[in-house]
Design a protein around this motif. Structure first.
Motif, PDB file in Angstrom:
ATOM      1  N   MET A 166      17.101  14.247  10.920  1.00 33.99           N
ATOM      2  CA  MET A 166      16.739  14.500   9.315  1.00 33.99           C
ATOM      3  C   MET A 166      15.082  14.574   9.270  1.00 33.99           C
ATOM      4  O   MET A 166      14.538  15.534   8.424  1.00 33.99           O
ATOM      5  CB  MET A 166      17.350  13.455   8.479  1.00 33.99           C
TER       6      MET A 166
ATOM      7  N   ILE B 121      13.411  15.997   6.258  1.00 32.87           N
ATOM      8  CA  ILE B 121      14.149  15.279   5.226  1.00 32.87           C
ATOM      9  C   ILE B 121      13.753  13.896   5.198  1.00 32.87           C
ATOM     10  O   ILE B 121      13.832  13.277   6.400  1.00 32.87           O
ATOM     11  CB  ILE B 121      15.547  15.438   5.162  1.00 32.87           C
TER      12      ILE B 121
ATOM     13  N   PRO C  12      14.844  10.333   5.323  1.00 29.57           N
ATOM     14  CA  PRO C  12      16.113   9.378   5.239  1.00 29.57           C
ATOM     15  C   PRO C  12      15.955   8.396   4.406  1.00 29.57           C
ATOM     16  O   PRO C  12      17.318   7.916   3.365  1.00 29.57           O
ATOM     17  CB  PRO C  12      15.904   8.653   6.630  1.00 29.57           C
TER      18      PRO C  12
ATOM     19  N   ARG D 171      16.593  10.351   0.894  1.00 32.50           N
ATOM     20  CA  ARG D 171      18.469  10.864   0.828  1.00 32.50           C
ATOM     21  C   ARG D 171      19.244   9.974   1.159  1.00 32.50           C
ATOM     22  O   ARG D 171      20.451  10.040   0.323  1.00 32.50           O
ATOM     23  CB  ARG D 171      18.355  12.055   2.154  1.00 32.50           C
TER      24      ARG D 171
END
Length: 268
Positions: free
Chosen positions: A135, A140, A142, A145
């Motif tokens: 990720m 992204i 973590p 998310r």
């Protein structure tokens, strides 16, 4: 001589500073979670799924545990008030003990043991499978998310379950005091209305909110930092529950002392 003694001191110094480093990392994660809560995109679907999961594994145990807790507090307080000749204060004392102390602690302990352990295991398994690293490679976060929705879920469920546990525990204490100790419904309710005040409910909800945040942060931190493979994930789950329990009781003590100094008792 100095070249021989320096290497032996470094490991001891590292072990001594390890709690400080761990505390700093936990605080860093907590600050990052607060910051990422207001970043976009917000993971609403993940939040709803985690909220439902934590509530589904916590609501029934919380309701069942609150009945004996309320009964034990009511019976103990009722026994003491009978010895002191102050039976009229049984309701107020027992209800305040349930609302201020027992209810938020029960909720937080159950959320940590049921929902928090699952959160830690989920994040830990993702970590050892290198999903979190993938990720980060894709840009992204973590924390944004995965961690933020889980921490918000534990906080929201803690606040809602705290109200449920307060009501069920109060009813359980009322039942056992009236039917088993010979108390009167009027005296029970009158003492409650005479001693209780609205800030008592607010401090209970604030405690539940903070305790839910602590449970979520500790579970997420241990899940993000497992040591070793699957065995490390299992150890992280156990550590998250134990650490959360210790922190909850310490924070509860601090918040209770602050509250009693700020808010005077009713009628004083």
């Amino acid at each position: 001589m100095s070249g021989n003694t320096a290497p032996t001191r470094l490991p001891n110094a590292g072990r001594a500073l390890w709690p400080l480093r761990e505390t700093g990392r936990v605080l860093t994660l907590a600050i990052t979670v607060v910051r990422d809560t207001f970043r976009r995109p917000f993971q609403l679907r993940e939040l709803i799924e985690q909220f439902w999961f934590v509530a589904s594994v916590s609501i029934l145990p919380a309701a069942l545990v609150s009945i004996p807790f309320g009964a034990v507090i009511a019976l103990q307080v009722g026994s003491l008030t009978q010895q002191l000749g102050a039976q009229s204060f049984t309701g107020g004392a027992s209800v305040l003990a349930v609302i201020q102390q027992a209810s938020p602690l029960i909720v937080a302990l159950l959320i940590s043991g049921a929902g928090g352990s699952a959160i830690c295991a989920d994040l830990g398994s993702r970590k050892i499978r290198e999903e979190l690293d993938a990720m980060e490679v894709m840009g992204i976060s973590p924390v944004q998310r995965l961690v933020v929705p889980r921490v918000l879920a534990t906080m929201g469920v803690a606040v809602l379950l705290n109200g449920l546990v307060s009501v069920v525990g109060t009813l359980g204490g009322y039942y056992f005091n009236v039917l088993m100790q010979g108390g009167t419904p009027g005296a029970y309710l009158q003492s409650f209305s005479a001693l209780a005040q609205l800030p008592d409910l607010w401090i209970s909800e604030v405690k539940a909110l903070i305790f839910g945040f602590i449970a979520g942060i500790i579970a997420a931190y241990r899940g993000l930092n497992p040591r070793g493979g699957p065995k490390g994930v299992g150890d992280a789950v156990n550590q998250s529950v134990v650490i959360t329990f210790l922190l909850l009781f310490l924070v509860n003590l601090a918040m209770t002392m602050i509250y009693l100094h700020i808010v005077p008792p009713k009628g004083s």
